[in-house]
Structures are given as structure tokens and as C-alpha cells.
Design a protein around this motif. Structure first.
Motif, mmCIF file in Angstrom:
data_model
loop_
_atom_site.group_PDB
_atom_site.id
_atom_site.type_symbol
_atom_site.label_atom_id
_atom_site.label_comp_id
_atom_site.label_asym_id
_atom_site.label_seq_id
_atom_site.Cartn_x
_atom_site.Cartn_y
_atom_site.Cartn_z
ATOM 1 N N VAL A 157 0.808 -1.291 0.020
ATOM 2 C CA VAL A 157 0.029 -0.061 -0.068
ATOM 3 C C VAL A 157 0.709 1.287 -0.077
ATOM 4 O O VAL A 157 1.894 1.415 0.735
ATOM 5 C CB VAL A 157 -0.990 -0.095 1.130
ATOM 6 C CG1 VAL A 157 -1.887 1.329 1.316
ATOM 7 C CG2 VAL A 157 -1.757 -1.219 1.421
ATOM 8 N N ALA A 158 0.540 2.235 -0.860
ATOM 9 C CA ALA A 158 1.380 3.568 -0.904
ATOM 10 C C ALA A 158 0.395 4.633 -0.301
ATOM 11 O O ALA A 158 -0.532 5.004 -0.921
ATOM 12 C CB ALA A 158 1.468 3.890 -2.141
ATOM 13 N N PRO A 159 0.521 4.825 1.205
ATOM 14 C CA PRO A 159 -0.199 5.666 1.915
ATOM 15 C C PRO A 159 -0.459 7.030 1.043
ATOM 16 O O PRO A 159 -1.595 7.686 1.271
ATOM 17 C CB PRO A 159 0.085 5.674 3.253
ATOM 18 C CG PRO A 159 1.730 5.296 2.838
ATOM 19 C CD PRO A 159 1.842 4.219 1.826
ATOM 20 N N ALA A 160 0.601 7.807 0.932
ATOM 21 C CA ALA A 160 0.472 9.227 0.458
ATOM 22 C C ALA A 160 -0.476 9.507 -0.625
ATOM 23 O O ALA A 160 -1.340 10.343 -0.689
ATOM 24 C CB ALA A 160 1.971 9.645 0.010
ATOM 25 N N VAL B 159 -4.239 9.615 7.965
ATOM 26 C CA VAL B 159 -3.140 9.085 8.174
ATOM 27 C C VAL B 159 -3.418 7.547 7.954
ATOM 28 O O VAL B 159 -4.211 7.084 8.872
ATOM 29 C CB VAL B 159 -2.628 9.347 9.525
ATOM 30 C CG1 VAL B 159 -1.216 8.706 9.648
ATOM 31 C CG2 VAL B 159 -2.190 10.643 9.561
ATOM 32 N N VAL B 160 -2.903 6.781 6.865
ATOM 33 C CA VAL B 160 -3.282 5.686 6.515
ATOM 34 C C VAL B 160 -2.216 4.678 7.226
ATOM 35 O O VAL B 160 -1.023 4.913 7.236
ATOM 36 C CB VAL B 160 -3.075 5.525 5.179
ATOM 37 C CG1 VAL B 160 -3.276 3.886 4.559
ATOM 38 C CG2 VAL B 160 -3.958 6.100 4.267
ATOM 39 N N VAL B 161 -2.721 3.640 7.930
ATOM 40 C CA VAL B 161 -1.872 2.835 8.786
ATOM 41 C C VAL B 161 -2.468 1.309 8.462
ATOM 42 O O VAL B 161 -3.414 1.226 7.705
ATOM 43 C CB VAL B 161 -2.129 2.899 10.485
ATOM 44 C CG1 VAL B 161 -1.586 4.235 10.706
ATOM 45 C CG2 VAL B 161 -3.647 2.655 10.509
ATOM 46 N N GLY B 162 -1.533 0.368 8.573
ATOM 47 C CA GLY B 162 -1.953 -1.038 8.343
ATOM 48 C C GLY B 162 -0.548 -1.897 8.072
ATOM 49 O O GLY B 162 -0.696 -3.133 7.519
ATOM 50 N N ASN B 163 0.475 -1.487 8.506
ATOM 51 C CA ASN B 163 1.657 -2.298 8.245
ATOM 52 C C ASN B 163 1.578 -3.523 8.909
ATOM 53 O O ASN B 163 1.383 -3.426 10.186
ATOM 54 C CB ASN B 163 3.014 -1.496 8.536
ATOM 55 C CG ASN B 163 3.969 -2.424 8.312
ATOM 56 O OD1 ASN B 163 4.325 -2.781 7.118
ATOM 57 N ND2 ASN B 163 5.183 -2.279 9.346
ATOM 58 N N ASP B 164 1.769 -4.681 8.279
ATOM 59 C CA ASP B 164 1.632 -5.903 9.016
ATOM 60 C C ASP B 164 0.060 -6.265 9.670
ATOM 61 O O ASP B 164 0.136 -6.991 10.655
ATOM 62 C CB ASP B 164 2.734 -6.337 9.942
ATOM 63 C CG ASP B 164 4.156 -6.365 9.488
ATOM 64 O OD1 ASP B 164 4.232 -6.997 8.299
ATOM 65 O OD2 ASP B 164 5.141 -5.947 10.053
ATOM 66 N N GLU C 146 4.099 16.178 15.016
ATOM 67 C CA GLU C 146 3.507 15.111 14.395
ATOM 68 C C GLU C 146 3.564 15.558 12.988
ATOM 69 O O GLU C 146 3.332 14.321 11.829
ATOM 70 C CB GLU C 146 1.939 15.095 14.775
ATOM 71 C CG GLU C 146 1.954 14.674 16.296
ATOM 72 C CD GLU C 146 0.630 15.117 16.905
ATOM 73 O OE1 GLU C 146 0.196 14.355 17.937
ATOM 74 O OE2 GLU C 146 -0.025 15.775 16.250
ATOM 75 N N ILE C 147 3.820 16.705 12.482
ATOM 76 C CA ILE C 147 4.098 17.222 11.302
ATOM 77 C C ILE C 147 5.358 17.796 11.389
ATOM 78 O O ILE C 147 5.635 18.652 12.236
ATOM 79 C CB ILE C 147 3.137 17.866 10.498
ATOM 80 C CG1 ILE C 147 2.560 18.931 11.305
ATOM 81 C CG2 ILE C 147 1.744 16.808 10.258
ATOM 82 C CD1 ILE C 147 1.490 19.931 10.590
ATOM 83 N N THR C 148 6.196 17.781 9.952
ATOM 84 C CA THR C 148 7.169 18.825 10.065
ATOM 85 C C THR C 148 6.725 20.132 9.692
ATOM 86 O O THR C 148 5.530 20.567 9.150
ATOM 87 C CB THR C 148 8.126 18.421 9.069
ATOM 88 O OG1 THR C 148 7.716 18.883 7.477
ATOM 89 C CG2 THR C 148 8.489 16.762 8.920
ATOM 90 N N PRO C 149 7.716 21.449 9.988
ATOM 91 C CA PRO C 149 7.462 22.687 9.629
ATOM 92 C C PRO C 149 6.996 22.826 7.938
ATOM 93 O O PRO C 149 6.378 23.677 7.685
ATOM 94 C CB PRO C 149 8.600 23.436 9.934
ATOM 95 C CG PRO C 149 9.138 22.564 11.026
ATOM 96 C CD PRO C 149 8.965 21.185 10.617
ATOM 97 N N ARG D 120 5.310 10.017 10.542
ATOM 98 C CA ARG D 120 4.276 8.979 10.944
ATOM 99 C C ARG D 120 4.583 8.131 12.110
ATOM 100 O O ARG D 120 3.736 7.870 12.872
ATOM 101 C CB ARG D 120 4.438 8.080 9.634
ATOM 102 C CG ARG D 120 3.967 8.482 8.466
ATOM 103 C CD ARG D 120 3.878 7.457 7.104
ATOM 104 N NE ARG D 120 3.744 8.192 5.977
ATOM 105 C CZ ARG D 120 2.436 8.631 5.446
ATOM 106 N NH1 ARG D 120 1.363 8.046 6.246
ATOM 107 N NH2 ARG D 120 2.174 8.989 4.596
ATOM 108 N N LYS D 121 6.067 7.799 12.599
ATOM 109 C CA LYS D 121 6.248 7.284 13.676
ATOM 110 C C LYS D 121 5.749 7.816 14.768
ATOM 111 O O LYS D 121 5.114 7.270 15.903
ATOM 112 C CB LYS D 121 7.677 6.902 13.888
ATOM 113 C CG LYS D 121 8.299 6.233 15.136
ATOM 114 C CD LYS D 121 9.888 6.143 15.262
ATOM 115 C CE LYS D 121 10.094 5.217 16.453
ATOM 116 N NZ LYS D 121 9.396 5.549 17.690
#
Length: 629
Positions: A505-508, A525-530, A604-607, A613-614
Motif C-alpha cells: 500500500v502506498a499511503p501518500a 493518516v493511513v495505517v496497516g503495516n503487518d 507530528e508534522i514537520t514545519p 508517521r512514527k
């Protein structure tokens, strides 16, 4: 590593005057050519509610930059020594940078929102000796770190006066910008040729800039950018932008600059005007962007996609609030305008009847929208993240096309840029003249050319991981290239994840699509790894969802609105629409609407508005876990 290629573009040499060896040379040449033209305009506050816009010419900017350079020399700063700037976007940021360039020192960029621990690391790792600090808040942060940054000998306060208690307790460690410039004037009186001597001794390979990656994962890395990259980028951007049937960058343009100047794209937008000569209106207050556009009336502006999303959603929400004929006219004008824009760019067709409707819609609706943006915008430039294609098409239909660009800190911002005559929605255009791009067998985008960094500061291991001995740089982005040489970025290599069912899955791409569908969305924010399926965290734009709630009869503050069943039902409808455009394994099965938006202050987000994501996964681990119970 491999540079095996699934597609590539040839490199074309960019003509550069060999006498131009640095950013300082470029600025000095600009002042000689157009001393009396406006260089910068900027807001000046005259109290709590009053402000005016003032301006400086190129000659005035040069004089002020010389004073800053002289001040740095009086502090003992030598060529290539590091001077940091910790400030939001404002005229003084640009002035400090040009002064550093005149002194042949190197600028280290620090976001004002950077947490103290990372600030200490950046200043210590870079070896910064002087720091320009925007205000008392930044000074206090540095005071708290003083034992961790023994190499910093002076802090220059940009705005305000040094408090007596700070001056007393630090024995002059903190001085004002005015004091630095005063010392600079004294130094230049004693050494009149000092600035010219420094500029004349600077060469392309001397260090100009250290930009520390914003650290979406792990400790930030310092990207070493010599003067070579800025001289090349300025010339290549001009050649590339003006290679089509119409010139995109001329001395008569006017830029509005709000982007963080600690970000590589903002830094490039400080270099381009000294090469080309156009005026820059500068103000980093994000909440003032739309208002400022109406005041300064620029011909172009660079931005991250989020600003365009908010602007479109704000207009759509306003039309929905008006309702009736106005809302119907807006949607009609948008629909026929997009159809014509698509047809003009090779997608579908538009009959004479549709084109006539689009002209009428432009006169009744789109022309008024352009006035909200100042009335003079020829185009916008978008970078930093994926642009939603539907929003890009709408801006094109409104007569303000968004030209997507692509680049990284390590490639000094501009690697690819689309232009109107080769426009293709979803693509970031062709590589700039003088830059080569390859698509490796695994889909990774590889870049080679004069705009590529020298390497990571004090980190040869990390450099060797991404930079081949023959100059090919591994971007970490997955992409493709069409038959016309246009590049499309599909996702970050490290952000691709695989569900427990073995599907990638390509979340962006999913996230960008949702923000184009849902007019009240802020983030997805898409999640679902493993995990067995894909789920998502959703945040809503407070102004947009509050206006929506008022029309639906839903009362309360933001937290109460997002908990309302009507809001859940509304978001579910957009999730269902999103899923209809996705492969089965990409579809969002469960989601949570968060009680607040994601924020820079929460890290949670960069400037530059990219997701960390982490950090997000850590902060909302409980909500994510509940999706899979």
C-alpha cells in the motif's frame, strides 16, 4: 546499490558565467545591474492592530547585508564557518542569510519549532559559532541549552531588546541585530574592502548551506550544499522555466514568499530573485497568506499542497454556506472549467458549447476567485508532498495553474518542474536542464547533476548509503517516467507498507486523494503495516467542519462536533467514495476521527507540513490498536 535504469533523461549543460562563483557574487552583480529596483517588501507593525508594508531596493539590501557581514567578521567569523538562523520567515531572515553569504560563511537553518534537544544537536554537530534568534522565545531556548552548545559564542536577537537580566547574566552573549550592524559599520570603516575581499575569495565548492533534514524518522542529518548548487539551481531554473513558448520567470515578476526558509525550497526562493531580479514580498504568517495575496498581488507563489487544499476547501465551504444560486453557479463554473482545462492538457474533450459555458463561468465566478488571490497570479508552484489531482485541476480551471515541482534537501530543492506546455496532472514535470534522472529497476528515482549535495555533515556512512561514487543519488522515492520524460512520484520507498496479506500500500497517494474528496478534511493518516487490513486516522479542518456543522444543526465546539453521529456519517460517506477509487486491499476498513488536528508543536508534522508517521503512530497507538481488536 544499483543504477540499473528503467527510464532516464539526458543531461544538457546550463550556461553559467565562470565569474559567478558564489551566492555573494550573484547578489553583488544584481546590485550593480538594478540598484534602484525593489528587492523586498515586508510588513512592519505599528502597534497591536496596525501594520504597513515597507520596501527596500537592491542597493539598500546590499548595504544592510554588508553591515551584517562586517558584524560577523568583527566577531571573528571566517570563510565557511557556520552561522545559524533560528527564526520564522521574515525579511530579517533573508537579510541575515545574505550577510552570511557576503562574509563567505555558511548558513545553518533551524526551524523555530525544533525541540530543544534537536536544536542542541544541530548547533553542536554543525559547529555553529553565531546564532540569529528571532525573539525572546528562541533566546530563552538557547539560554537553556548553553552548556550543550559551547561552540556558540554569540546570539543575535533579531526582534526586540535584550532584557537587562539576560545581558547581565550572560556578559554580552546576546546582542541585538542593530548592535551587530553597528559593529559591522565600524569594521567596514576600518576595512573598506572586507566584503569584496571575502566574495572574491569564495569558490563554487566552498560550503554555503547546512540544512538538517526535518527528521521524519531518527536524528536529523546535515546536508552539505556548496555555493555550486545554488549558482546552478538559479541558472537551471531560469533556463528551464523560460524554455517554452512563454517565460515563467522575468525581472517584472513578483513573488510572495511565506515558506519556511529553513526548508530547502524556501532557501532556493531566496536565491532565484537575486539572479533574475524580481521583487519578493515576504511574510511567514500562515494565517495571513490569503489576506496577504490580496494586498501584495504577486504573480506567483511557492507552497506546500496543504495551503492549496485549505484555500479550496475554504472557498467551497463559503459557497455551501451561501447556498442557493451562488453555490450552484460555483459548482457549474468549476465543472465546465475543469472539463476545458483537462481537454487543453490532453485529457478528454470540450465542445464549443462547453467552452462557451466555461468563458461565462469564468466571468461570473472564476474571475472573482482570482481577485481573492490578488488578481495577478500567473501560476503557483507546489512541492514538498503529493498534490491532490482534483484540487490541481480546479486551480487550473480557475486560471491559476499549479505547477508541481520535485526535489529533496539533498538535491537542493529543484530536480523536476512542470511547465504549462508540458502539463500533465499528477506529474512533477521533466528534470531541470543539467540534471539527469533515472528510474531504477525497483522503481526508485535516481538523480545526478550539479544540484546534488556534497554529502551529510560528519556522517560518511549515511552519505555512502545514498550517494554513488559516480554521483548518482538515491532519493528514496518511488516513481515512473512517461514517454515525454515527465516524472511521477508515487510514494516514499520507506513509507510503502505491506499488510499481513502480503499486499503493498502506498499511503501518500490514498491520503492525497481523500483530502481532495472531503472538503472539511485536514489530515488522513493511513495505517496497516503487518495488519490484516488498512485503517486510518482522520482530522478535520476546524473552520470548515464548524461551518458544516452549523448548516446541519450540529452544535458545540470542535471536540463535540467530531464526536457527533452526523459527523461520523459524513466522513463515512467520503471514506466510501475514496474506497470506490481504490484496489480492494488499499481500502480503508475502519477509521477514527481524532479529537484534535495534528500539529507542528506536537512534532507530528514537520514545519514543511509532512507527516511524521512514527510520532503519530506513537501518540495515537491506542486508537490504532482499537481498529484491530
Amino acid at each position: 546499490m544499483t543504477t540499473a535504469s528503467a527510464g532516464s533523461t539526458p543531461s544538457t549543460a546550463v550556461p553559467i558565467d565562470p565569474s559567478i562563483q558564489s551566492v555573494g557574487h550573484m547578489l553583488r552583480n544584481r546590485i550593480r545591474e538594478t540598484p534602484d529596483r525593489r528587492a523586498y517588501s515586508f510588513p512592519v507593525s505599528h502597534g497591536a492592530s496596525e501594520e504597513t508594508w515597507e520596501s527596500v531596493t537592491w542597493a539598500e539590501l546590499g548595504s544592510q547585508a554588508s553591515e551584517v557581514a562586517g558584524g560577523l567578521m568583527s566577531l571573528g567569523i571566517e570563510a565557511e564557518e557556520r552561522v545559524a538562523i533560528a527564526s520564522s520567515t521574515r525579511y530579517e531572515w533573508a537579510l541575515a542569510n545574505y550577510g552570511i553569504m557576503y562574509a563567505s560563511a555558511a548558513t545553518v537553518t533551524v526551524y523555530p519549532t525544533t525541540v530543544a534537544d534537536d536544536v542542541a544537536f544541530i548547533l553542536d554537530d554543525s559547529g555553529s559559532r553565531v546564532v540569529f534568534a528571532e525573539d525572546r522565545e528562541q533566546v530563552d531556548k538557547l539560554l537553556g541549552l548553553r552548556d550543550s552548545i559551547p561552540g556558540v559564542q554569540t546570539v543575535v536577537l533579531v526582534s526586540g531588546e535584550v532584557p537587562d537580566e539576560v545581558e547581565t547574566s550572560t556578559s554580552g552573549w546576546v546582542i541585538t541585530l542593530e548592535e551587530l550592524r553597528r559593529r559591522g559599520r565600524e569594521h567596514l570603516e576600518a576595512h573598506p574592502s572586507a566584503v569584496d575581499d571575502r566574495i572574491d575569495a569564495t569558490r563554487l565548492e566552498h560550503l554555503s548551506t547546512l540544512i538538517y533534514t526535518s527528521g521524519t524518522t531518527g536524528r536529523p542529518k546535515g546536508v552539505r550544499l556548496p555555493h555550486r548548487v545554488w549558482v546552478f539551481e538559479a541558472h537551471a531554473s531560469e533556463v528551464t522555466s523560460n524554455s517554452g513558448p512563454e517565460k515563467l520567470l522575468t525581472i517584472d515578476d513578483k513573488q510572495f514568499l511565506w515558506l519556511p526558509l529553513a526548508h530547502v525550497m524556501g532557501k532556493l526562493l531566496l536565491v532565484l530573485p537575486i539572479h533574475i531580479g524580481y521583487e519578493t514580498a515576504i511574510d511567514g504568517r500562515i494565517d495571513k497568506i490569503i489576506e496577504n495575496l490580496g494586498i501584495v498581488k504577486p504573480t506567483f507563489m511557492g507552497s506546500a499542497p496543504r495551503i492549496f487544499e485549505k484555500a479550496y476547501n475554504g472557498i467551497a465551504t463559503m459557497m455551501a454556506t451561501e447556498g442557493g444560486v451562488k453555490e450552484k453557479l460555483f459548482h457549474w463554473a468549476s465543472r465546465v472549467g475543469v472539463q476545458v482545462f483537462d481537454a487543453d492538457n490532453g485529457v478528454g474533450s470540450a465542445s464549443p458549447w462547453i467552452r462557451l459555458q466555461a468563458k461565462i463561468g469564468d466571468r461570473l465566478v472564476m474571475s472573482k476567485i482570482r481577485e481573492r488571490f490578488g488578481g495577478n497570479v500567473n501560476y503557483f508552484i507546489s512541492g514538498s508532498a503529493a498534490m491532490n489531482t482534483d484540487i490541481a485541476r480546479w486551480f487550473g480551471a480557475a486560471g491559476m495553474p499549479i505547477l508541481e515541482g520535485y526535489g529533496l534537501t539533498e538535491t537542493s530543492a529543484a530536480t523536476c518542474l512542470t511547465r504549462p506546455y508540458i502539463y500533465r496532472v499528477g506529474y512533477v514535470g521533466r528534470p531541470l536542464e543539467g540534471i539527469e534522472v533515472r528510474i531504477a529497476d525497483d522503481g526508485e528515482v535516481l538523480v545526478k547533476g550539479p544540484g546534488v549535495m556534497d554529502g551529510y555533515h560528519n556522517n560518511p556512512e549515511a552519505t555512502a548509503e545514498v550517494l554513488e561514487p559516480d554521483g548518482w543519488f538515491h532519493t528514496g522515492d518511488i516513481g515512473e517516467m512517461d514517454s515525454e520524460g515527465r516524472v511521477k512520484i508515487t510514494d516514499r520507498k520507506k513509507e510503502l507498507f505491506k499488510t499481513s496479506n502480503g499486499k503493498y500500500v502506498a499511503p501518500a497517494q490514498v491520503e492525497a486523494k481523500f483530502k481532495g474528496l472531503c472538503p472539511v478534511a485536514s489530515q488522513l493518516v493511513v495505517v496497516g503495516n503487518d495488519r490484516p487490513f488498512v485503517s486510518a486516522l482522520v482530522t478535520l479542518d476546524e473552520d470548515a467542519v464548524t461551518a458544516w456543522a452549523g448548516r446541519q444543526g450540529v452544535s458545540g465546539n470542535y471536540r463535540e462536533i467530531v464526536r457527533a453521529p452526523e459527523t461520523r456519517e459524513m466522513v463515512q460517506g467520503y471514506i466510501d467514495e475514496l474506497n470506490s477509487h481504490l484496489n480492494r486491499w488499499e481500502q480503508v476498513r475502519k477509521f477514527t476521527i481524532l479529537h484534535r488536528d495534528l500539529g507542528v508543536d506536537y512534532q507530528e508534522i514537520t514545519p514543511s507540513l509532512k507527516l511524521r508517521r512514527k510520532v503519530i503512530h506513537d501518540h495515537f497507538a491506542q486508537e490504532i490498536a482499537a481498529h484491530y481488536e
